[in-house]
Design a protein around this motif. Structure first.
Motif, PDB file in Angstrom:
ATOM      1  N   ASN A 177      32.511  41.867  55.180  1.00 33.50           N
ATOM      2  CA  ASN A 177      31.648  42.573  54.242  1.00 33.50           C
ATOM      3  C   ASN A 177      31.100  43.801  54.957  1.00 33.50           C
ATOM      4  OD1 ASN A 177      31.175  41.143  51.503  1.00 33.50           O
ATOM      5  ND2 ASN A 177      31.142  39.445  52.969  1.00 33.50           N
ATOM      6  N   ASN A 219      34.330  40.567  50.608  1.00 30.60           N
ATOM      7  CA  ASN A 219      33.811  41.372  49.509  1.00 30.60           C
ATOM      8  C   ASN A 219      33.355  42.701  50.100  1.00 30.60           C
ATOM      9  OD1 ASN A 219      33.684  39.848  46.788  1.00 30.60           O
ATOM     10  ND2 ASN A 219      32.979  38.297  48.252  1.00 30.60           N
ATOM     11  N   ASN A 249      36.703  38.715  46.407  1.00 30.26           N
ATOM     12  CA  ASN A 249      36.494  39.468  45.180  1.00 30.26           C
ATOM     13  C   ASN A 249      36.162  40.909  45.573  1.00 30.26           C
ATOM     14  OD1 ASN A 249      36.589  37.779  42.552  1.00 30.26           O
ATOM     15  ND2 ASN A 249      35.467  36.446  43.966  1.00 30.26           N
ATOM     16  N   GLN A 250      35.544  41.646  44.679  1.00 31.40           N
ATOM     17  CA  GLN A 250      35.163  43.028  44.969  1.00 31.40           C
ATOM     18  C   GLN A 250      33.675  43.236  44.698  1.00 31.40           C
ATOM     19  OE1 GLN A 250      37.903  45.739  42.913  1.00 31.40           O
ATOM     20  NE2 GLN A 250      39.483  44.152  42.999  1.00 31.40           N
ATOM     21  N   LEU A 251      32.878  42.247  45.060  1.00 30.73           N
ATOM     22  CA  LEU A 251      31.440  42.303  44.835  1.00 30.73           C
ATOM     23  C   LEU A 251      30.806  43.336  45.764  1.00 30.73           C
ATOM     24  CD1 LEU A 251      30.802  38.470  44.552  1.00 30.73           C
ATOM     25  CD2 LEU A 251      31.081  40.110  42.692  1.00 30.73           C
TER      26      LEU A 251
END
Length: 727
Positions: free
Chosen positions: A204, A180, A156-158
């Motif tokens: 990340n 992410n 996702n793009q958290l």
């Protein structure tokens, strides 16, 4: 006989009818109404996708009885939702907390956008939102999902730090946050994950060490492509570990602290299938066997290390005592020696025994090359007179002015404010007056002149630290600090200027130029202010309690976007709470503040709820000019917030009825939650934000229906009235 037989046949027929009726009821069991509402909300948030085939007619509102696609039930409750790989768009639904029997929620491999809602099913065990386009943060509410066994948020793009408390997630066995943009150090509470076996954190932007994972029962761990530093804990080298693409420390790791239990024998052998990086150094079997042959275990080594440290400390003590008996002439020679650098051993000996009173921090050279000159020494006082064993060494932190804010002279600010003339006065708050500053280049800024009673004249260094702390606050709905001034005992803060003034003036100070706020603007102001508080409470590290939420501290720009002012000021000013308590009776403070004098996140939420009441009613929080039952806005309004007829009579008359009833009711529901007398029942600001976002989303969907519906077309879009009724 015939009568008896006839009666027996009738009884059997009645039993058959009852059995058939019960079968029909069981086949068409009605789903719990609360679950139906939540399922409908999911359908709506996904833009009513036809590929699901869910019926829209009210007569078929029975996902359990009619076997809706992706829905699994037990009795009349929804227990599983599997909606993966269906090319779904839209957002994740709010109100999922009402699905109290749901154990599995799988929305993976779709095209979902937006944030993960704060409200999640409380008893969910498997939560899968992987392979979507979700943004924002991992919500703190995950900390409360005590039944969670599998959490998958990968691809996702958290963003931002992982603000989750893992202490209550002892059942979690698999955690996947990979791919992410999560930042910051891993929470120390991760060490409480007693049931975890698989963890994927790769790709990340995590920083710090992975020491919090050292003693977890992991079988597989992937931390590749982050910004981790430090050493790989020895225990993790014996599992399926993937750790490339980080900045691990090279060389042997430091010895474990005293009392650390030795590695288990089962951990001294490699597992197959490792994908380990060559940077991790495994102890060789020869080294282990050599330790066994010598009869010295890890516990014995720790004992030897402790003994060496103890003996070294005794020797160091006598060396210091010996140094302290130098003659006065030797000390004078030491104090008058040239500015050349001391030998490293002498520097260490001097700095290890000086007290804070010997340090002249103002004279420290802040250039790249610092000249190590010994501090001045009192020749009339021997080293024995200093109570080093009783007084801890206190070294004051050196605070430098932040580079991203400008330093102004008092002369510059006097010129731009007309020597702080009353004609330039904008506002007078708890900590000082605010003036409008007009610069020669046309720039207009706001200058806050802090009262001398708040910050004393000799507070210069501490004031620079306050400025430094406030300068780190950056958010679209937080008033930006531009500069500062600290001269001649004066302390001033320079902020960006917002031409529309404060929300208080917009609501309560009328003039010939002022126009009433339409409903859309009021909702926008509430949402923007809520986002600012969410940033302070749940994003900033350390978190910031504002302590002074009121409409006068909400400034409006040319587009009526809100900007919360005075952020961080009450957190760093000494005795700020006492100063704010002197202003009690304004109507913004929660009851627990009046009793204890202490401000918390929950008291901020209460004050925000009062501001929302101002937006709703157009009244001041406390108005002594009104009849006694109506003087306190909260006391007068709260009993009427859930009565739609009474609510309509409470609305600000300047709106002239131009507002949607449903939006008004939802707005009132949020207020009721925020101003609850018990602080523990008030929601966190992230939940308030989600509720207001949901209010706007529903309004936008209604607007699309209204605009493009076959009955209305788009003919009314040329006027302002439909826009006013949108939200």
């Amino acid at each position: 006989m015939v009568d008896v037989g006839g009666g027996g046949g009738g009884g059997r027929l009645l039993m058959l009818i009852l059995l058939l009726f019960s079968c029909i009821l069981s086949a068409t069991a009605t789903t719990d109404p609360t679950d139906v509402t939540s399922i409908k909300a999911i359908f709506q948030s996904l833009n009513s996708p036809p590929q699901l085939g869910w019926p829209t007619a009210n007569a078929n509102d029975d996902p359990c009885g009619h076997s809706w696609k992706g829905i699994t039930c037990s009795a009349n409750r929804v227990t599983h939702i599997h909606l993966s790989n269906l090319a779904l768009s839209g957002t994740l639904s709010y109100g999922l907390q009402d699905l109290t029997s749901l154990t599995t929620l799988d929305m993976s491999n779709n095209n979902l956008v937006g944030t993960i809602p704060y409200q999640l099913p409380p008893n969910v065990q498997r939560l899968n939102f992987a392979y979507n386009n979700l943004t924002g943060t991992v919500p703190y509410s995950i900390s409360n999902l005590t039944s969670l066994t599998d959490l998958n948020l990968n691809h996702n793009q958290l963003q931002q730090a992982l603000n989750v408390n893992f202490q209550n997630l002892s059942t979690l066995s698999k955690l996947d946050l990979s791919f992410n943009s999560l930042t910051g150090d891993l929470p120390q509470t991760m060490s409480s994950l007693s049931g975890i076996t698989t963890m994927y954190l790769q790709n990340n932007q995590f920083t710090g060490t992975i020491d919090s994972l050292a003693n977890l029962p992991l079988n597989s761990l992937n931390v590749e492509n982050n910004n981790f530093t430090g050493w790989i804990p020895e225990r993790l080298k014996n599992i399926d570990l993937q750790m490339g693409g980080n900045a691990w420390s090279s060389g042997p790791a430091p010895p474990p602290p005293p009392g650390t239990p030795p590695l288990h024998k089962s951990n001294q052998h490699h597992k197959s299938g490792g994908g380990r990086s060559s940077t991790g150094q495994h102890p060789s079997s020869d080294t282990i066997n050599e330790g066994k042959k010598s009869g010295i275990g890890s516990g014995g080594i720790v004992g030897i290390v402790i003994s060496i440290i103890f003996v070294g400390a005794i020797i160091a003590f006598f060396l210091v005592k010996r140094k302290s008996k130098k003659s006065s002439s030797d000390l004078e020679k030491l104090g008058n020696q040239s500015t050349g650098p001391l030998p490293s051993n002498e520097v260490h000996e001097i700095t290890s025994v000086q007290t804070s009173s010997m340090l002249d921090l103002k004279k420290l050279d802040t250039s790249d090359s610092i000249n190590l000159k010994p501090p001045p020494i009192d020749l009339h006082k021997s080293f024995e007179d200093n109570e080093f064993s009783n007084k801890p060494t206190i070294v004051k932190k050196i605070v430098t002015a932040p580079v991203d804010v400008q330093s102004y002279s008092i002369a510059d600010l006097q010129i731009t404010t007309g020597s702080f003339n009353v004609d330039h006065l904008i506002d007078e708050g708890s900590f000082g007056r605010v003036y409008r500053a007009q610069f020669d280049d046309g720039k207009v800024l706001a200058v806050k002149k802090i009262d001398s009673s708040v910050l004393p004249n000799d507070f210069s260094e501490d004031f620079i630290e306050i400025v430094s702390n406030i300068s780190y606050l950056h958010h679209p709905n937080v008033t930006e600090l531009v500069g500062y001034c600290s001269e001649h005992g004066q302390h001033l803060l320079v902020y960006e200027f917002h031409k529309n003034g404060s929300l208080h003036d917009f609501l309560h100070v009328s003039d010939e130029y002022s126009k009433p706020l339409i409903w859309n603007s009021r909702v926008k102001i509430a949402l923007g202010t809520a986002r600012a508080l969410e940033y302070l409470h749940e994003v900033c590290s350390p978190s910031v309690v504002h302590k002074n939420i009121k409409s006068a501290n909400i400034l409006l720009d040319a587009e009526l976007n809100p900007h919360l002012s005075d952020c961080g000021l009450a957190n760093y000013i000494p005795n700020a709470e006492q100063i704010l308590n002197h202003n009690a009776g304004s109507g913004y403070d929660a009851s627990e503040v009046a009793m204890s004098g202490q401000y918390t996140f929950k008291s901020d939420v209460y004050s925000f709820g009062v501001v929302m009441l101002e937006l709703l009613c157009g009244r001041k929080p406390f108005d002594s000019s009104r009849a006694r039952p109506e003087q306190s806005l909260v006391r007068w309004a709260t009993p009427q917030l859930h009565d739609i007829d009474a609510l309509a009579k409470m609305v600000d008359p300047s709106l002239k009825g131009l507002y949607p009833v449903k939006s008004l009711s939802r707005f009132a529901d949020v207020i009721a939650l925020c101003v609850q007398p018990e602080p523990e029942f008030r929601p966190p600001m992230s939940e308030v934000v989600q509720s207001l976002v949901r209010l706007v989303q529903r309004a936008n969907m209604s607007r699309r229906t209204f605009t493009f519906g076959s009955d209305h077309g788009g003919s009314l879009r040329g006027s302002d009235e439909p826009a006013i009724r949108d939200i």
